[in-house]
Design a protein around this motif. Structure first.
Motif, mmCIF file in Angstrom:
data_model
loop_
_atom_site.group_PDB
_atom_site.id
_atom_site.type_symbol
_atom_site.label_atom_id
_atom_site.label_comp_id
_atom_site.label_asym_id
_atom_site.label_seq_id
_atom_site.Cartn_x
_atom_site.Cartn_y
_atom_site.Cartn_z
ATOM 1 N N GLY A 128 -17.500 -22.016 -37.700
ATOM 2 C CA GLY A 128 -17.821 -22.573 -39.014
ATOM 3 C C GLY A 128 -17.132 -21.795 -40.108
ATOM 4 N N GLY A 129 -16.050 -22.376 -40.622
ATOM 5 C CA GLY A 129 -15.278 -21.781 -41.709
ATOM 6 C C GLY A 129 -14.324 -22.849 -42.207
ATOM 7 N N GLY A 155 -13.185 -24.400 -36.867
ATOM 8 C CA GLY A 155 -13.081 -24.917 -38.234
ATOM 9 C C GLY A 155 -14.458 -25.371 -38.694
ATOM 10 N N ARG A 156 -14.454 -26.333 -39.609
ATOM 11 C CA ARG A 156 -15.741 -26.757 -40.186
ATOM 12 C C ARG A 156 -16.648 -27.377 -39.131
ATOM 13 N N ALA A 157 -17.934 -27.126 -39.279
ATOM 14 C CA ALA A 157 -18.919 -27.755 -38.393
ATOM 15 C C ALA A 157 -19.091 -29.206 -38.814
ATOM 16 N N GLY A 163 -27.163 -33.011 -44.270
ATOM 17 C CA GLY A 163 -27.648 -32.145 -43.194
ATOM 18 C C GLY A 163 -27.136 -30.719 -43.325
ATOM 19 N N HIS A 164 -27.517 -29.899 -42.343
ATOM 20 C CA HIS A 164 -27.023 -28.525 -42.295
ATOM 21 C C HIS A 164 -25.532 -28.593 -41.968
ATOM 22 N N GLY A 165 -24.720 -27.940 -42.786
ATOM 23 C CA GLY A 165 -23.270 -28.054 -42.602
ATOM 24 C C GLY A 165 -22.648 -28.882 -43.713
ATOM 25 N N ASP A 166 -23.471 -29.763 -44.346
ATOM 26 C CA ASP A 166 -23.038 -30.407 -45.595
ATOM 27 C C ASP A 166 -23.368 -29.428 -46.715
ATOM 28 N N SER A 181 -14.107 -33.747 -44.749
ATOM 29 C CA SER A 181 -13.984 -34.774 -43.716
ATOM 30 C C SER A 181 -14.817 -34.443 -42.478
ATOM 31 N N ASN A 182 -15.525 -33.297 -42.533
ATOM 32 C CA ASN A 182 -16.403 -32.916 -41.428
ATOM 33 C C ASN A 182 -17.763 -33.616 -41.487
#
Ligand code: ZN
Length: 426
Positions: A128-129, A155-157, A163-166, A181-182
């Motif tokens: 996650g980055g 890369g991005r989750a 949600g978590h990650g947004d 775009s994730n």
């Protein structure tokens, strides 16, 4: 003059950095294959960055520089399966993602990567980055441009809207500008998100199957993707040769992700006996990150600037993790070492070992989780994880026995990666 000398030393070590040196290592104790105890008084021959042989006795088979580790305990380089190397979070750093460009994040990652390597972690999996920063850093380290651990990166989750990650907890206008775009909704859109991550350079796919502690939203800690979305993600990722790892706290989300066929579960806080049985049935690996649970619960108790939504979740999940790991490990779940460093401070990764021992691991089993098991989990077992002929010369040493006191690994005395010494023994 002093400054000039320091600059010259810097230049020398930088030029040495890119070039592995052939070497003969004389080691008093070698844990060549964690889980199989120590070999004593061994000579390790290193050529072109790889291990040529590990043989009994202190010989000098070639005219290479001799590295004297006769009084030390030598182990394979450590592997952390869950880090966020381009940032360091926490209540004080909530705005970093807005202040820093991708370039800033990559340079921060270079700093954190150096600390990670010096702490004895020669390989990490970053889950996650920002894509530009983490893939750029991964590739720069691989070509020897900056010192750091080998990196495998998601890369991005991939996450659902809200949600978590947004991005959560800021004005709608700001959040719209920062949404990547994730983020996906619906099975087809989630296939698109997986393909996009692969296209941009992901070595594996990370999803946030449940809510998370540090997202500033009171959306709980349970399932966030639908079963249909999970199935689409796993199928698409596997088609493209990528494993899927699922951030998951709540039991419903853990079980749904496992049923959909994810390869591993990160955190696993609310895992129960049924989840443990499902983990084993599916052959999934657990990456426990107890250190992150302890770190976030600590902020929740002591830091008044920690957002209320996160405080509630941190106090729910954090204290469960040690007992969860105890039950999962006793139940036979395959456990790969992982810390979620970036929540805790970079370079402190080895603090997870003592927590694992508290959860019932022997020190050697904990080391095995950070070497043999993690090397399989990150799909690099052919190259790392043990000290055997043909593998990278990724090795560390400590001056006292970590099997007697696992905390010795919190202060590693020697680090070699790919045949290059990054931390000489003093
Ligand atoms: Zn994480």
């Amino acid at each position: 003059m002093k400054k000039l000398a320091a600059a010259l030393i810097g230049a020398v070590s930088l030029s040495a950095m890119a070039h592995a040196q052939d070497a003969v290592i004389q080691a008093g104790h070698v844990m060549a294959v964690p889980g199989e105890g120590y070999l004593t008084n061994q000579t390790i021959l290193v050529e072109d960055g790889r291990i040529v042989s590990v043989t009994p006795g202190f010989t000098v088979p070639k005219k290479y520089p001799v590295i004297d580790l006769k009084k030390a305990y030598v182990l394979p380089g450590l592997i952390d399966s869950h880090v966020h190397i381009t940032f360091e979070g926490g209540p004080a750093n909530r705005l970093k993602g807005f202040e820093d460009s991708d370039v800033d994040a990559a340079f921060n990652g270079a700093d954190f990567g150096r600390k990670t390597l010096m702490a004895g972690f020669t390989t990490v999996q970053d889950v996650g980055g920002g894509n530009d920063s983490i893939f750029g850093l991964r590739d720069a380290i691989a070509r020897g441009a900056v010192p750091g651990p080998r990196i495998r990166a998601s890369g991005r989750a991939i996450a659902v809207t809200g949600g978590h990650g947004d991005i959560n907890g800021f004005s709608a206008k700001v959040m719209a500008a920062m949404t990547g775009s994730n983020i996906c909704d619906g099975a087809d859109d989630c296939r698109r998100a997986v393909r996009q991550q692969v296209k941009e350079g992901a070595d594996l796919i990370k999803i946030t199957a449940t809510g998370g502690v540090l997202s500033n939203t009171a959306a709980g800690l349970d399932q966030q993707f639908s079963d249909e979305e999970l199935a689409a993600i796993v199928e698409t990722a596997h088609f493209m040769g990528r494993k899927v790892t699922a951030h998951a706290h709540g039991k419903g989300g853990i079980d749904a992700a496992l049923r959909a066929g994810v390869d591993s579960i990160e955190h696993g806080s609310f895992m129960d006996a049924e989840s443990v049985a499902l983990m084993i049935e599916k052959g999934a690996t657990l990456v426990p990150t107890v250190l992150a649970g302890a770190t976030a619960a600590g902020w929740a108790r002591t830091d008044p600037t920690f957002p209320e939504a996160s405080r509630v979740k941190a106090l729910q999940a954090g204290p469960l993790m040690l007992d969860m790991l105890r039950r999962a490990y006793a139940g036979g779940v395959n456990v790969a070492f992982g810390t979620d460093t970036g929540v805790s401070r970079h370079g402190d990764n080895a603090q997870e070992f003592a927590l694992m021992v508290e959860a019932g691991f022997t020190p050697e089993a904990a080391i095995r989780a950070a070497t043999v098991v993690a090397s399989e989990h990150v799909q690099m077992a052919k190259d790392i994880g043990t000290l055997e002929t043909g593998k990278y010369a990724d090795l560390i040493a400590v001056t006292a026995d970590p099997l007697k006191n696992i905390k010795e690994l919190e202060d590693v005395d020697f680090v070699m990666k790919g045949g290059t010494v990054f931390k000489p023994i003093s």
